[in-house]
Design a protein around this motif. Structure first.
Motif, PDB file in Angstrom:
ATOM      1  N   LYS A  87      55.605  37.273  32.204  1.00 28.02           N
ATOM      2  CA  LYS A  87      56.745  37.075  33.084  1.00 28.02           C
ATOM      3  C   LYS A  87      56.652  38.045  34.255  1.00 28.02           C
ATOM      4  O   LYS A  87      56.281  39.206  34.077  1.00 28.02           O
TER       5      LYS A  87
ATOM      6  N   LEU B 195      62.908  39.519  35.597  1.00 30.45           N
ATOM      7  CA  LEU B 195      63.447  40.050  34.349  1.00 30.45           C
ATOM      8  C   LEU B 195      64.912  40.451  34.491  1.00 30.45           C
ATOM      9  O   LEU B 195      65.348  40.905  35.546  1.00 30.45           O
ATOM     10  N   GLN B 196      65.651  40.307  33.391  1.00 29.08           N
ATOM     11  CA  GLN B 196      67.067  40.671  33.343  1.00 29.08           C
ATOM     12  C   GLN B 196      67.279  41.732  32.261  1.00 29.08           C
ATOM     13  O   GLN B 196      66.647  41.670  31.184  1.00 29.08           O
TER      14      GLN B 196
ATOM     15  N   MET C  26      61.894  44.603  24.539  1.00 32.51           N
ATOM     16  CA  MET C  26      63.167  44.198  25.114  1.00 32.51           C
ATOM     17  C   MET C  26      63.461  45.107  26.300  1.00 32.51           C
ATOM     18  O   MET C  26      63.282  46.329  26.216  1.00 32.51           O
TER      19      MET C  26
ATOM     20  N   GLU D 132      67.024  41.395  28.277  1.00 30.76           N
ATOM     21  CA  GLU D 132      66.134  40.271  27.982  1.00 30.76           C
ATOM     22  C   GLU D 132      65.090  40.638  26.936  1.00 30.76           C
ATOM     23  O   GLU D 132      64.452  41.690  27.014  1.00 30.76           O
ATOM     24  N   ASN D 133      64.916  39.737  25.980  1.00 35.26           N
ATOM     25  CA  ASN D 133      63.839  39.864  25.014  1.00 35.26           C
ATOM     26  C   ASN D 133      62.560  39.422  25.730  1.00 35.26           C
ATOM     27  O   ASN D 133      62.474  38.292  26.195  1.00 35.26           O
TER      28      ASN D 133
END
Length: 151
Positions: free
Chosen positions: A3, A8-9, A109, A12-13
């Motif tokens: 990713k 990314l957030q 994570m 987030e996993n």
């Protein structure tokens, strides 16, 4: 597929990496590189006789050193012109011995994102899981800096 850091957030996993075998050859190479040739890592015969594990175990720092490469299977810089830089580690705990021949993988994570003058700092909570065991080999927070390269 990895990713992009830009997408990314927080919370987030990031997923799981592939399994990596930690065999005796890898342990021996790490022992040679670090000059840590303690018998519990490299002496198979003595380990069979004296070690509570019955076989050599990997250095904790060997398992830890595999995390960045496994993390880069899950995340990547947002585009050309950026690099991911190991910025540091926090809260490292070695929880379970990795025995010679075990397979480990990373579970990650995203805990936080912080803007710094040098780039964007990501704090990623990681666990190195051992195949077929309940307890992880280690837990740590990896600090990864996504830095723009000078053009």
């Amino acid at each position: 597929m990895a990713k992009s850091m830009r997408d990314l957030q927080v919370g987030e996993n990031l997923g799981e990496s592939r399994w990596v075998k930690v065999d005796q050859a890898l342990i021996d190479q790490f022992a040679d590189c670090t000059r840590d040739r303690q018998w519990i890592h490299v002496d198979e015969e003595r380990c069979r006789e004296e070690s509570p594990y019955g076989q050599p175990i990997a250095h904790g720092f060997l398992a830890l050193s595999l995390l960045p490469g496994l993390l880069y299977e899950l995340i990547s810089p947002p585009e050309d012109g950026y690099a991911l830089i190991n910025y540091g580690l926090e809260q490292v705990r070695f929880l379970e011995a990795v025995r010679s021949g075990d397979e480990i993988r990373l579970e990650a994570m995203l805990e936080s994102i912080q803007q710094k003058s040098s780039g964007t700092l990501y704090r990623i909570n990681c666990a190195a899981r051992i195949n077929h065991r309940e307890k992880p080999a280690l837990a740590a927070a990896l600090l990864v800096l996504c830095a723009e390269l000078k053009q």
